[in-house]
Design a protein around this motif. Structure first.
Motif, PDB file in Angstrom:
ATOM      1  N   SER A  26       0.829  -1.199   0.000  1.00 16.05           N
ATOM      2  CA  SER A  26       0.000   0.000   0.000  1.00 16.05           C
ATOM      3  C   SER A  26       0.869   1.257   0.000  1.00 16.05           C
ATOM      4  O   SER A  26       0.444   2.308  -0.456  1.00 16.05           O
ATOM      5  CB  SER A  26      -0.928   0.005   1.219  1.00 16.05           C
ATOM      6  OG  SER A  26      -0.155  -0.002   2.407  1.00 16.05           O
ATOM      7  N   GLU A  27       2.095   1.163   0.498  1.00 17.29           N
ATOM      8  CA  GLU A  27       3.000   2.306   0.532  1.00 17.29           C
ATOM      9  C   GLU A  27       3.755   2.480  -0.779  1.00 17.29           C
ATOM     10  O   GLU A  27       4.014   3.583  -1.216  1.00 17.29           O
ATOM     11  CB  GLU A  27       4.002   2.154   1.674  1.00 17.29           C
ATOM     12  CG  GLU A  27       3.348   2.213   3.043  1.00 17.29           C
ATOM     13  CD  GLU A  27       4.339   1.926   4.152  1.00 17.29           C
ATOM     14  OE1 GLU A  27       5.557   2.021   3.903  1.00 17.29           O
ATOM     15  OE2 GLU A  27       3.893   1.603   5.253  1.00 17.29           O
ATOM     16  N   ARG A  28       4.127   1.365  -1.432  1.00 23.21           N
ATOM     17  CA  ARG A  28       4.886   1.423  -2.675  1.00 23.21           C
ATOM     18  C   ARG A  28       3.974   1.057  -3.835  1.00 23.21           C
ATOM     19  O   ARG A  28       3.770  -0.108  -4.122  1.00 23.21           O
ATOM     20  CB  ARG A  28       6.062   0.461  -2.627  1.00 23.21           C
ATOM     21  CG  ARG A  28       7.110   0.892  -1.646  1.00 23.21           C
ATOM     22  CD  ARG A  28       8.289  -0.009  -1.723  1.00 23.21           C
ATOM     23  NE  ARG A  28       7.912  -1.348  -1.251  1.00 23.21           N
ATOM     24  CZ  ARG A  28       8.748  -2.354  -1.140  1.00 23.21           C
ATOM     25  NH1 ARG A  28       9.984  -2.214  -1.465  1.00 23.21           N
ATOM     26  NH2 ARG A  28       8.329  -3.528  -0.710  1.00 23.21           N
ATOM     27  N   LYS A  29       3.472   2.042  -4.498  1.00 21.68           N
ATOM     28  CA  LYS A  29       2.531   1.829  -5.584  1.00 21.68           C
ATOM     29  C   LYS A  29       3.273   1.903  -6.916  1.00 21.68           C
ATOM     30  O   LYS A  29       4.063   2.814  -7.143  1.00 21.68           O
ATOM     31  CB  LYS A  29       1.447   2.894  -5.516  1.00 21.68           C
ATOM     32  CG  LYS A  29       0.352   2.740  -6.548  1.00 21.68           C
ATOM     33  CD  LYS A  29      -0.662   3.847  -6.415  1.00 21.68           C
ATOM     34  CE  LYS A  29      -0.183   5.018  -7.237  1.00 21.68           C
ATOM     35  NZ  LYS A  29      -1.175   6.055  -7.436  1.00 21.68           N
ATOM     36  N   GLN A  30       2.999   0.949  -7.796  1.00 22.11           N
ATOM     37  CA  GLN A  30       3.579   0.982  -9.139  1.00 22.11           C
ATOM     38  C   GLN A  30       2.942   2.134  -9.908  1.00 22.11           C
ATOM     39  O   GLN A  30       1.722   2.286  -9.900  1.00 22.11           O
ATOM     40  CB  GLN A  30       3.287  -0.326  -9.878  1.00 22.11           C
ATOM     41  CG  GLN A  30       4.171  -1.461  -9.488  1.00 22.11           C
ATOM     42  CD  GLN A  30       5.575  -1.310 -10.043  1.00 22.11           C
ATOM     43  OE1 GLN A  30       5.831  -0.542 -10.962  1.00 22.11           O
ATOM     44  NE2 GLN A  30       6.499  -2.046  -9.481  1.00 22.11           N
ATOM     45  N   PRO A  31       3.749   2.951 -10.585  1.00 22.43           N
ATOM     46  CA  PRO A  31       3.161   4.035 -11.371  1.00 22.43           C
ATOM     47  C   PRO A  31       2.394   3.465 -12.565  1.00 22.43           C
ATOM     48  O   PRO A  31       2.747   2.420 -13.108  1.00 22.43           O
ATOM     49  CB  PRO A  31       4.370   4.839 -11.833  1.00 22.43           C
ATOM     50  CG  PRO A  31       5.517   3.915 -11.727  1.00 22.43           C
ATOM     51  CD  PRO A  31       5.189   2.931 -10.650  1.00 22.43           C
ATOM     52  N   THR A  32       1.370   4.173 -12.962  1.00 21.81           N
ATOM     53  CA  THR A  32       0.607   3.763 -14.139  1.00 21.81           C
ATOM     54  C   THR A  32       1.408   4.124 -15.389  1.00 21.81           C
ATOM     55  O   THR A  32       2.371   4.885 -15.333  1.00 21.81           O
ATOM     56  CB  THR A  32      -0.756   4.473 -14.193  1.00 21.81           C
ATOM     57  OG1 THR A  32      -0.532   5.875 -14.357  1.00 21.81           O
ATOM     58  CG2 THR A  32      -1.573   4.199 -12.944  1.00 21.81           C
ATOM     59  N   LYS A  33       0.949   3.591 -16.516  1.00 22.45           N
ATOM     60  CA  LYS A  33       1.621   3.881 -17.775  1.00 22.45           C
ATOM     61  C   LYS A  33       1.588   5.383 -18.057  1.00 22.45           C
ATOM     62  O   LYS A  33       2.575   5.971 -18.483  1.00 22.45           O
ATOM     63  CB  LYS A  33       0.952   3.103 -18.904  1.00 22.45           C
ATOM     64  CG  LYS A  33       1.729   3.095 -20.196  1.00 22.45           C
ATOM     65  CD  LYS A  33       1.008   2.364 -21.297  1.00 22.45           C
ATOM     66  CE  LYS A  33       1.237   0.880 -21.224  1.00 22.45           C
ATOM     67  NZ  LYS A  33       0.761   0.176 -22.433  1.00 22.45           N
ATOM     68  N   GLY A  34       0.448   6.016 -17.798  1.00 23.29           N
ATOM     69  CA  GLY A  34       0.323   7.455 -18.020  1.00 23.29           C
ATOM     70  C   GLY A  34       1.262   8.264 -17.141  1.00 23.29           C
ATOM     71  O   GLY A  34       1.849   9.253 -17.582  1.00 23.29           O
ATOM     72  N   GLU A  35       1.409   7.840 -15.883  1.00 20.29           N
ATOM     73  CA  GLU A  35       2.330   8.531 -14.972  1.00 20.29           C
ATOM     74  C   GLU A  35       3.770   8.383 -15.435  1.00 20.29           C
ATOM     75  O   GLU A  35       4.559   9.328 -15.343  1.00 20.29           O
ATOM     76  CB  GLU A  35       2.176   7.989 -13.553  1.00 20.29           C
ATOM     77  CG  GLU A  35       0.870   8.353 -12.885  1.00 20.29           C
ATOM     78  CD  GLU A  35       0.646   7.616 -11.581  1.00 20.29           C
ATOM     79  OE1 GLU A  35      -0.202   8.094 -10.802  1.00 20.29           O
ATOM     80  OE2 GLU A  35       1.285   6.570 -11.336  1.00 20.29           O
ATOM     81  N   MET A  36       4.109   7.205 -15.942  1.00 22.00           N
ATOM     82  CA  MET A  36       5.467   6.984 -16.430  1.00 22.00           C
ATOM     83  C   MET A  36       5.754   7.841 -17.666  1.00 22.00           C
ATOM     84  O   MET A  36       6.840   8.403 -17.795  1.00 22.00           O
ATOM     85  CB  MET A  36       5.677   5.506 -16.746  1.00 22.00           C
ATOM     86  CG  MET A  36       5.703   4.632 -15.509  1.00 22.00           C
ATOM     87  SD  MET A  36       5.835   2.892 -15.892  1.00 22.00           S
ATOM     88  CE  MET A  36       7.505   2.807 -16.507  1.00 22.00           C
ATOM     89  N   ILE A  37       4.769   7.941 -18.551  1.00 27.13           N
ATOM     90  CA  ILE A  37       4.924   8.770 -19.753  1.00 27.13           C
ATOM     91  C   ILE A  37       5.131  10.227 -19.348  1.00 27.13           C
ATOM     92  O   ILE A  37       6.032  10.907 -19.849  1.00 27.13           O
ATOM     93  CB  ILE A  37       3.692   8.624 -20.671  1.00 27.13           C
ATOM     94  CG1 ILE A  37       3.651   7.226 -21.271  1.00 27.13           C
ATOM     95  CG2 ILE A  37       3.687   9.687 -21.756  1.00 27.13           C
ATOM     96  CD1 ILE A  37       2.332   6.873 -21.925  1.00 27.13           C
ATOM     97  N   LEU A  68       7.963   0.438 -24.351  1.00 25.67           N
ATOM     98  CA  LEU A  68       9.397   0.364 -24.064  1.00 25.67           C
ATOM     99  C   LEU A  68       9.695   0.657 -22.603  1.00 25.67           C
ATOM    100  O   LEU A  68      10.669   0.178 -22.045  1.00 25.67           O
ATOM    101  CB  LEU A  68      10.178   1.365 -24.927  1.00 25.67           C
ATOM    102  CG  LEU A  68      10.287   1.056 -26.398  1.00 25.67           C
ATOM    103  CD1 LEU A  68      10.990   2.194 -27.113  1.00 25.67           C
ATOM    104  CD2 LEU A  68      11.032  -0.237 -26.613  1.00 25.67           C
ATOM    105  N   MET A  69       8.844   1.480 -21.970  1.00 23.91           N
ATOM    106  CA  MET A  69       9.127   1.878 -20.591  1.00 23.91           C
ATOM    107  C   MET A  69       8.065   1.424 -19.609  1.00 23.91           C
ATOM    108  O   MET A  69       8.191   1.662 -18.421  1.00 23.91           O
ATOM    109  CB  MET A  69       9.273   3.396 -20.526  1.00 23.91           C
ATOM    110  CG  MET A  69       8.068   4.154 -20.991  1.00 23.91           C
ATOM    111  SD  MET A  69       8.375   5.909 -21.024  1.00 23.91           S
ATOM    112  CE  MET A  69       7.796   6.298 -22.653  1.00 23.91           C
ATOM    113  N   ALA A  70       7.023   0.754 -20.087  1.00 25.54           N
ATOM    114  CA  ALA A  70       5.874   0.448 -19.235  1.00 25.54           C
ATOM    115  C   ALA A  70       6.137  -0.676 -18.249  1.00 25.54           C
ATOM    116  O   ALA A  70       5.634  -0.665 -17.148  1.00 25.54           O
ATOM    117  CB  ALA A  70       4.667   0.100 -20.087  1.00 25.54           C
ATOM    118  N   ARG A  71       6.901  -1.673 -18.631  1.00 27.89           N
ATOM    119  CA  ARG A  71       7.068  -2.827 -17.762  1.00 27.89           C
ATOM    120  C   ARG A  71       8.163  -2.608 -16.742  1.00 27.89           C
ATOM    121  O   ARG A  71       9.245  -2.169 -17.084  1.00 27.89           O
ATOM    122  CB  ARG A  71       7.438  -4.052 -18.594  1.00 27.89           C
ATOM    123  CG  ARG A  71       6.295  -4.544 -19.400  1.00 27.89           C
ATOM    124  CD  ARG A  71       6.685  -5.831 -20.071  1.00 27.89           C
ATOM    125  NE  ARG A  71       6.357  -5.653 -21.468  1.00 27.89           N
ATOM    126  CZ  ARG A  71       7.038  -6.163 -22.463  1.00 27.89           C
ATOM    127  NH1 ARG A  71       8.070  -6.904 -22.250  1.00 27.89           N
ATOM    128  NH2 ARG A  71       6.689  -5.947 -23.688  1.00 27.89           N
TER     129      ARG A  71
END
Length: 151
Positions: A26-37, A68-71
């Protein structure tokens, strides 16, 4: 009595191991694809002093090549043992011959993945070159070379 003590000790260590693996997701959330872009675009815009027009084009480019950067690193859509049971033959792990066959399979699979990724990166970079000025693209290339050298 000894069996009971041994069983309780094993259970205690198993429980301690399970508790230690709690990653507080709950503290470490994976960023979404949109957030990474957005993050990649903002970082490049700041680093290479992009104009608003360049930034808009870069956002489109980063969206186009988001795969290319999503995974996250280490997650390549593969079965945990590196074998996708639905697409590739299962190789028995018992015999020495099959272990050699398995190593060759993994080597060829990684080589194919690398070549596909390289082609996508080359396409991304050629489109990026059309967006950036020569000076900006040169700085980008220098940064990429430094990053590759650190690996």
């Amino acid at each position: 009595m000894k069996k009971f003590i041994v069983a309780m000790t094993v259970a205690l260590f198993a429980a301690a191991g399970a508790i230690a693996q709690d990653d507080n997701s709950s503290e470490r959330k994976q960023p979404t694809k949109g957030e990474m872009i957005q993050h990649r675009t903002e970082r490049m815009a700041q680093r290479y002093s992009l104009t608003d027009e360049q930034k808009a084009k870069l956002t489109e480019l980063n969206t186009k090549y988001a795969d290319l950067m999503a995974r996250p690193r280490g997650e390549h859509g593969r079965h945990p043992q590196g074998m996708n049971p639905g697409k590739r033959e299962r190789i028995e792990k018992d015999s020495v011959l099959n272990k050699d066959k398995q190593k060759n399979f993994h080597r060829e699979f990684r080589k194919g993945d690398f070549e596909k990724m390289r082609a996508k990166m080359d396409a991304y970079n050629s489109e990026l070159k059309g967006i950036l000025t020569e000076e900006q693209f040169s700085a980008y290339e220098n940064d990429r070379k430094k990053m590759m050298h650190r690996r």
